[in-house]
Enzyme design. Structure first.
Site, PDB file in Angstrom:
ATOM      1  CG  ASP A  30      -2.186   0.790   1.053  1.00 33.30           C
ATOM      2  OD1 ASP A  30      -2.238   1.618   0.142  1.00 33.30           O
ATOM      3  OD2 ASP A  30      -3.135   0.596   1.837  1.00 33.30           O
ATOM      4  CG  HIS A  48      -6.276  -0.737   5.580  1.00 30.06           C
ATOM      5  ND1 HIS A  48      -5.232  -1.507   5.112  1.00 30.06           N
ATOM      6  CD2 HIS A  48      -6.357   0.318   4.723  1.00 30.06           C
ATOM      7  CE1 HIS A  48      -4.701  -0.945   4.033  1.00 30.06           C
ATOM      8  NE2 HIS A  48      -5.366   0.172   3.775  1.00 30.06           N
ATOM      9  CB  CYS A  76      -5.534   5.048  -2.744  1.00 30.90           C
ATOM     10  SG  CYS A  76      -6.450   3.993  -3.883  1.00 30.90           S
TER      11      CYS A  76
HETATM   12  P1  HMG Z   1      -9.309  -4.537 -16.561  1.00 31.43           P
HETATM   13  O1  HMG Z   1      -8.628  -3.651 -17.539  1.00 31.43           O
HETATM   14  O2  HMG Z   1     -10.784  -4.406 -16.376  1.00 31.43           O
HETATM   15  O3  HMG Z   1      -8.927  -6.086 -16.787  1.00 31.43           O
HETATM   16  O4  HMG Z   1      -8.595  -4.339 -15.155  1.00 31.43           O
HETATM   17  P2  HMG Z   1      -9.030  -7.022 -18.014  1.00 31.43           P
HETATM   18  O5  HMG Z   1      -9.312  -8.374 -17.460  1.00 31.43           O
HETATM   19  O6  HMG Z   1      -9.933  -6.450 -19.068  1.00 31.43           O
HETATM   20  O7  HMG Z   1      -7.517  -7.031 -18.571  1.00 31.43           O
HETATM   21  C1  HMG Z   1      -6.936  -5.899 -19.192  1.00 31.43           C
HETATM   22  C2  HMG Z   1      -5.427  -6.093 -19.314  1.00 31.43           C
HETATM   23  O8  HMG Z   1      -4.844  -6.193 -18.028  1.00 31.43           O
HETATM   24  C3  HMG Z   1      -5.019  -7.369 -20.047  1.00 31.43           C
HETATM   25  O9  HMG Z   1      -3.781  -7.100 -20.702  1.00 31.43           O
HETATM   26  C4  HMG Z   1      -4.755  -8.331 -18.942  1.00 31.43           C
HETATM   27  O10 HMG Z   1      -3.830  -9.332 -19.297  1.00 31.43           O
HETATM   28  C5  HMG Z   1      -4.150  -7.446 -17.887  1.00 31.43           C
HETATM   29  P3  HMG Z   1      -3.698  -6.765 -22.284  1.00 31.43           P
HETATM   30  O11 HMG Z   1      -4.407  -7.922 -22.940  1.00 31.43           O
HETATM   31  O12 HMG Z   1      -4.440  -5.438 -22.448  1.00 31.43           O
HETATM   32  O13 HMG Z   1      -2.223  -6.681 -22.535  1.00 31.43           O
HETATM   33  N1  HMG Z   1      -4.398  -7.944 -16.525  1.00 31.43           N
HETATM   34  C6  HMG Z   1      -3.427  -8.288 -15.652  1.00 31.43           C
HETATM   35  N2  HMG Z   1      -2.093  -8.277 -15.740  1.00 31.43           N
HETATM   36  C7  HMG Z   1      -1.398  -8.706 -14.661  1.00 31.43           C
HETATM   37  N3  HMG Z   1      -1.979  -9.144 -13.522  1.00 31.43           N
HETATM   38  C8  HMG Z   1      -3.314  -9.169 -13.396  1.00 31.43           C
HETATM   39  C9  HMG Z   1      -4.090  -8.735 -14.493  1.00 31.43           C
HETATM   40  N4  HMG Z   1      -5.416  -8.651 -14.715  1.00 31.43           N
HETATM   41  C10 HMG Z   1      -5.588  -8.173 -15.947  1.00 31.43           C
HETATM   42  N5  HMG Z   1      -3.863  -9.578 -12.265  1.00 31.43           N
HETATM   43  C11 HMG Z   1      -7.939  -5.015 -12.956  1.00 31.43           C
HETATM   44  C12 HMG Z   1      -9.047  -5.010 -13.990  1.00 31.43           C
HETATM   45  C13 HMG Z   1      -8.524  -5.428 -11.633  1.00 31.43           C
HETATM   46  C14 HMG Z   1      -6.854  -5.980 -13.387  1.00 31.43           C
HETATM   47  C15 HMG Z   1      -7.353  -3.587 -12.869  1.00 31.43           C
HETATM   48  O14 HMG Z   1      -8.410  -2.703 -12.633  1.00 31.43           O
HETATM   49  C16 HMG Z   1      -6.302  -3.432 -11.820  1.00 31.43           C
HETATM   50  O15 HMG Z   1      -5.251  -4.068 -11.847  1.00 31.43           O
HETATM   51  N6  HMG Z   1      -6.532  -2.532 -10.888  1.00 31.43           N
HETATM   52  C17 HMG Z   1      -5.514  -2.245  -9.861  1.00 31.43           C
HETATM   53  C18 HMG Z   1      -6.208  -1.847  -8.644  1.00 31.43           C
HETATM   54  C19 HMG Z   1      -5.184  -1.567  -7.567  1.00 31.43           C
HETATM   55  O16 HMG Z   1      -4.125  -2.168  -7.473  1.00 31.43           O
HETATM   56  N7  HMG Z   1      -5.582  -0.604  -6.716  1.00 31.43           N
HETATM   57  C20 HMG Z   1      -4.789  -0.270  -5.578  1.00 31.43           C
HETATM   58  C21 HMG Z   1      -4.868  -1.354  -4.550  1.00 31.43           C
HETATM   59  S1  HMG Z   1      -6.410  -1.372  -3.644  1.00 31.43           S
HETATM   60  C22 HMG Z   1      -6.071  -0.406  -2.291  1.00 31.43           C
HETATM   61  O17 HMG Z   1      -5.030   0.191  -2.216  1.00 31.43           O
HETATM   62  C23 HMG Z   1      -7.083  -0.360  -1.171  1.00 31.43           C
HETATM   63  C24 HMG Z   1      -6.647  -1.138   0.066  1.00 31.43           C
HETATM   64  O18 HMG Z   1      -5.405  -0.670   0.550  1.00 31.43           O
HETATM   65  C25 HMG Z   1      -7.694  -0.951   1.160  1.00 31.43           C
HETATM   66  C26 HMG Z   1      -8.054   0.516   1.328  1.00 31.43           C
HETATM   67  O19 HMG Z   1      -7.244   1.315   1.758  1.00 31.43           O
HETATM   68  O20 HMG Z   1      -9.203   0.816   0.937  1.00 31.43           O
HETATM   69  C27 HMG Z   1      -6.526  -2.622  -0.221  1.00 31.43           C
HETATM   70 MG    MG Z   2      -5.123   1.115   1.756  1.00 31.59          MG
END
Ligand code: HMG
Ligand code: MG
Length: 305
Positions: free
Chosen positions: A16, A211, A244
């Protein structure tokens, strides 16, 4: 209610904390940070995420980081997983490098779900179902992070009912533990307690953690408010690293050093050596060429001269 005598802290700094960094942090620096955190006595570290590198480029070295860590017995290493593709990638490595725990994540607000993971809350839950089943079948523990439990950067205030609904969905798909996350740090103690109460409708107190991001300076107060309810597990980020990518202006989690100082001052054990933790925070702050976000680290460093 008597306060817990012992608290478990999960340092989420490497994930994070660093996910939003613009400058690339090399894998060996992340690995060294993990080593220093485990050396300071952290019993769980959220190491990285297997998300799309197009969305979060900083986490693209997930496999390299996971395979670079010299694991310390008794420490649990967790990773964030958004979908089956991420889960498969985490398990494509040699078994020695698998996570002990995965964190699936969903939001209590529909708009944030769309912005963060490009799908609705319902879709995200259905996405998790096979992942949770596969992880549990392999003996990997499953935690669920519930974002925006008091406020959403798009929708504003979030009602406890929305939190209860999400907690129920998490329980239904087999998540074993939920993190009650104030993603943008807007919560105040009573609001956080309402979100905790909503979560406790579906999860036992031992399966819930706090968190808290510290954007509005409320995170320690929210930690204390949760402790008063019996919550004894919290996420925190060394040196207060983070923010974030999908919540503009949101700052990092509460600094682990500050939580440890508060808890030790209250006679609550954590198993963490504060001096070594401060050194870990200094290591990453020096790398980032930034002042630590921990008030305690800043004060103790100034005292040392
Ligand atoms: P999308 O674009 O809807 O996914 O993203 P898709 O299935 O259509 O795939 C699009 C492309 O992404 C494809 O590649 C996939 O292969 C690739 P392309 O064919 O275009 O070359 N792809 C991936 N590559 C590697 N690893 C994967 C993966 N999945 C798809 N797992 C997705 C949907 C969820 C993947 C995207 O929206 C994403 O990665 N989001 C990141 C969100 C994130 O990391 N946010 C920050 C963390 S959450 C947070 O911080 C909150 C928390 O701390 C709690 C709080 O504080 O609230 C936990
Ligand atoms: Mg967080």
């Amino acid at each position: 209610m008597a306060l817990p005598q012992r608290v478990k802290l999960v340092d989420v700094g490497p994930r994070d904390g660093l996910q939003n960094e613009k400058q690339t942090v090399p894998a060996d620096v992340k690995v060294e940070l993990v080593h220093r955190l485990q050396g300071a006595g952290l019993s769980e570290i959220e190491v990285t995420s297997y998300v799309s590198p197009k969305w979060v480029p900083q986490m693209a070295d997930n496999a390299q980081v996971m395979s670079g860590i010299r694991r310390k017995p008794g420490v649990r290493y967790s990773v964030l997983i958004p979908n089956l593709q991420g889960f498969d990638a985490a398990l494509a490595l040699d078994r020695a490098y698998w996570p002990d725990e995965i964190v699936v994540f969903a939001a209590a607000s529909e708009s944030f779900s769309q912005r963060n993971i490009n799908c609705s809350i319902g879709q995200s839950i259905e996405r998790f179902r096979p992942i949770v089943a596969a992880a549990r079948e392999k003996g990997i523990y499953v935690r669920g992070a519930m974002s925006c439990v008091v406020g959403c950067p798009i929708e504003g205030e979030v009602a406890p009912d929305a939190v209860a609904r999400l907690a129920g969905l998490m329980k239904d798909v087999g998540v074993q533990h939920v993190g009650v996350a104030d993603t943008i740090g807007v919560g105040t103690p009573t609001k956080v307690q309402r979100a905790m109460e909503a979560t406790l409708k579906h999860f036992a107190i031992d399966d819930v953690s706090g968190h808290f991001h510290d954007t509005y300076g409320q995170a320690l107060a929210n930690t204390l408010a949760s402790l008063e309810m019996g919550v004894w597990q919290f996420d925190a980020s060394v040196a207060g690293l983070g923010g974030c990518p999908y919540a503009k202006g949101a700052t990092g989690n509460v600094a682990t050093e500050d939580v440890v100082y508060m808890l030790h001052g209250m006679g609550i054990a954590t198993g963490i050596d504060l001096d070594r933790l401060i050194e870990a925070g200094q290591y990453i702050s020096d790398f980032l060429q930034r002042k630590s976000g921990s008030r305690v680290a800043t004060a103790m460093m100034a005292k040392r001269g």
